[in-house]
Design a protein around this motif. Structure first.
Motif, PDB file in Angstrom:
ATOM      1  N   ASP A  99       0.840  -1.196   0.000  1.00 16.13           N
ATOM      2  CA  ASP A  99       0.000   0.000   0.000  1.00 16.13           C
ATOM      3  C   ASP A  99       0.876   1.247   0.000  1.00 16.13           C
ATOM      4  OD1 ASP A  99      -2.325  -1.441   0.006  1.00 16.13           O
ATOM      5  OD2 ASP A  99      -2.665  -1.287   2.165  1.00 16.13           O
ATOM      6  N   VAL A 100       0.530   2.187  -0.867  1.00 17.59           N
ATOM      7  CA  VAL A 100       1.232   3.457  -0.929  1.00 17.59           C
ATOM      8  C   VAL A 100       0.275   4.526  -0.408  1.00 17.59           C
ATOM      9  CG1 VAL A 100       2.331   5.164  -2.420  1.00 17.59           C
ATOM     10  CG2 VAL A 100       2.638   2.715  -2.888  1.00 17.59           C
ATOM     11  N   TRP A 101       0.652   5.167   0.696  1.00 16.48           N
ATOM     12  CA  TRP A 101      -0.220   6.134   1.350  1.00 16.48           C
ATOM     13  C   TRP A 101       0.127   7.548   0.919  1.00 16.48           C
ATOM     14  CZ3 TRP A 101      -4.376   4.669   4.240  1.00 16.48           C
ATOM     15  CH2 TRP A 101      -4.436   3.323   4.593  1.00 16.48           C
ATOM     16  N   SER A 102      -0.892   8.373   0.848  1.00 19.89           N
ATOM     17  CA  SER A 102      -0.699   9.777   0.505  1.00 19.89           C
ATOM     18  C   SER A 102      -1.377  10.647   1.550  1.00 19.89           C
ATOM     19  CB  SER A 102      -1.282  10.088  -0.879  1.00 19.89           C
ATOM     20  OG  SER A 102      -2.686   9.920  -0.883  1.00 19.89           O
ATOM     21  N   THR A 103      -0.859  11.852   1.698  1.00 23.16           N
ATOM     22  CA  THR A 103      -1.464  12.862   2.566  1.00 23.16           C
ATOM     23  C   THR A 103      -1.879  14.021   1.677  1.00 23.16           C
ATOM     24  OG1 THR A 103      -0.056  12.249   4.439  1.00 23.16           O
ATOM     25  CG2 THR A 103      -1.108  14.415   4.517  1.00 23.16           C
TER      26      THR A 103
ATOM     27  N   GLY B 160      -6.611  14.375   4.503  1.00 21.22           N
ATOM     28  CA  GLY B 160      -6.676  12.962   4.837  1.00 21.22           C
ATOM     29  C   GLY B 160      -5.436  12.188   4.440  1.00 21.22           C
ATOM     30  N   GLU B 161      -5.344  10.976   4.980  1.00 16.53           N
ATOM     31  CA  GLU B 161      -4.322  10.009   4.592  1.00 16.53           C
ATOM     32  C   GLU B 161      -5.030   8.821   3.964  1.00 16.53           C
ATOM     33  OE1 GLU B 161      -1.842   9.000   7.883  1.00 16.53           O
ATOM     34  OE2 GLU B 161      -1.380  11.086   8.369  1.00 16.53           O
ATOM     35  N   LYS B 162      -4.671   8.517   2.694  1.00 14.79           N
ATOM     36  CA  LYS B 162      -5.431   7.550   1.911  1.00 14.79           C
ATOM     37  C   LYS B 162      -4.501   6.659   1.102  1.00 14.79           C
ATOM     38  CE  LYS B 162      -9.010  11.088   1.351  1.00 14.79           C
ATOM     39  NZ  LYS B 162      -9.835  11.859   0.400  1.00 14.79           N
ATOM     40  N   THR B 163      -5.028   5.507   0.717  1.00 14.72           N
ATOM     41  CA  THR B 163      -4.364   4.646  -0.253  1.00 14.72           C
ATOM     42  C   THR B 163      -5.435   4.059  -1.160  1.00 14.72           C
ATOM     43  OG1 THR B 163      -2.806   2.810  -0.576  1.00 14.72           O
ATOM     44  CG2 THR B 163      -4.478   2.529   1.129  1.00 14.72           C
ATOM     45  N   SER B 164      -5.056   3.652  -2.345  1.00  9.69           N
ATOM     46  CA  SER B 164      -6.039   3.079  -3.266  1.00  9.69           C
ATOM     47  C   SER B 164      -5.333   2.194  -4.277  1.00  9.69           C
ATOM     48  CB  SER B 164      -6.821   4.181  -3.997  1.00  9.69           C
ATOM     49  OG  SER B 164      -5.966   4.947  -4.826  1.00  9.69           O
ATOM     50  N   ASP B 165      -6.103   1.246  -4.835  1.00  9.75           N
ATOM     51  CA  ASP B 165      -5.640   0.532  -6.013  1.00  9.75           C
ATOM     52  C   ASP B 165      -6.500   0.984  -7.178  1.00  9.75           C
ATOM     53  OD1 ASP B 165      -8.080  -0.658  -5.635  1.00  9.75           O
ATOM     54  OD2 ASP B 165      -7.281  -2.619  -5.092  1.00  9.75           O
ATOM     55  N   GLN B 166      -6.145   0.595  -8.371  1.00  7.12           N
ATOM     56  CA  GLN B 166      -6.930   1.028  -9.525  1.00  7.12           C
ATOM     57  C   GLN B 166      -6.928  -0.037 -10.599  1.00  7.12           C
ATOM     58  OE1 GLN B 166      -4.778   4.648 -10.564  1.00  7.12           O
ATOM     59  NE2 GLN B 166      -3.909   3.664 -12.351  1.00  7.12           N
ATOM     60  N   ARG B 167      -8.006  -0.054 -11.312  1.00  5.04           N
ATOM     61  CA  ARG B 167      -8.143  -0.948 -12.465  1.00  5.04           C
ATOM     62  C   ARG B 167      -8.932  -0.193 -13.529  1.00  5.04           C
ATOM     63  NH1 ARG B 167     -11.631  -2.215  -8.477  1.00  5.04           N
ATOM     64  NH2 ARG B 167     -13.824  -2.558  -9.004  1.00  5.04           N
TER      65      ARG B 167
END
Length: 267
Positions: A24-28, A221-228
């Motif tokens: 997981d790669v988190w972003s702020t 916020g601090e978030k992570t996501s995957d994508q397709r």
């Protein structure tokens, strides 16, 4: 002979690249959503995209904790619908590194461009900026008010147009594609922000045409996501062509033709 790195890769190397599991790669980052001019939203949507029931614009400005070096990533989008699917149509996605540009543009058709992305927090004060060509065309400023409940993981859809300008300067090489990109987003921290969104005039990134009429939501916020992604349909080239300048700093670039040989010169 030593391995030639530009040479062909083996099937095992190709398979490993495709199946590698990334952490997981988190972003702020800061996300702002506002009501804007409905005529402006309708004007920027290429067919077959259409406006939704509310004329919304959204800016997302984030610092992504990629292993080895941070990435600044931004997106300025308007609410859009494709048939019964509602989502967001990004107009510009500034990135601070070339590596983040290539995959998104070439695979999904994302409108990414090199730019400057700033996310700063000093105590409760927050400032986030998208800038290109010396112009901070989006700035978000505010004060953190306190924590918000964490939302459940949820899918979010972005719409992109994937295309290649024609070699001879007349339209496209092949039919343009409308891509649905679905991200499953997880949030581990979310805070309410009271502040403002400032849009500045820029000839290259004219987001000021989508003014902030009523600010609806502003969070940090601090978030992570995957994508397709998937190709939703092939689109009419002539219908898309008037909007292709959205992708380029020079709107004439899509019409560039190969240089002509001067009279009497050799090929």
């Amino acid at each position: 002979m030593a391995r030639v790195r530009y040479g062909a890769r083996t099937e095992a190397e190709i398979a490993a690249a495709r199946t590698a599991k990334l952490p997981d790669v988190w972003s702020t980052g800061v996300v702002a959503v506002w009501e804007t001019d409905p005529d402006a939203v309708a004007a920027v949507l290429p067919p077959p995209l259409k406006p939704t029931g509310r004329p919304l614009a959204r800016v997302n400005i984030s610092k992504v904790e990629l292993p080895g070096y941070p990435l600044g990533a931004g997106s300025f989008a308007v609410a859009a619908a494709h048939g019964t699917v509602e989502g967001w149509y990004p107009l510009v996605m500034p990135m601070t590194h070339e590596r983040a540009l290539t995959g998104g543009r070439e695979v999904f058709g994302e409108p990414k461009k090199l730019g400057e992305v700033t996310v700063e927090r000093d105590g409760d004060l927050v400032r986030a900026v998208l800038a290109r060509h010396g112009v901070a065309f989006v700035e978000v400023r505010g004060t953190v008010d306190g924590p918000l409940p964490l939302p459940e993981p949820a899918p979010k859809t972005d719409f992109y147009f994937k295309f290649l300008p024609a070699v001879d300067g007349s339209g496209f090489d092949g039919d343009p594609l409308l891509v649905h990109c679905v991200r499953e987003e997880k949030v581990r921290r979310l805070e309410r922000v009271t502040g403002e969104v400032i849009l500045r005039e820029s000839a290259y990134d004219p987001v000021a045409d989508l003014p902030v009429l009523r600010l609806l939501d502003l969070t940090l916020g601090e978030k992570t996501s995957d994508q397709r992604g998937r190709v939703a349909e092939r689109v009419d080239a002539q219908a898309l062509l008037p909007y292709v300048h959205q992708r380029y700093d020079d709107p004439r670039q899509i019409h560039d033709a190969p240089p002509q040989d001067s009279e009497g010169s050799g090929a």
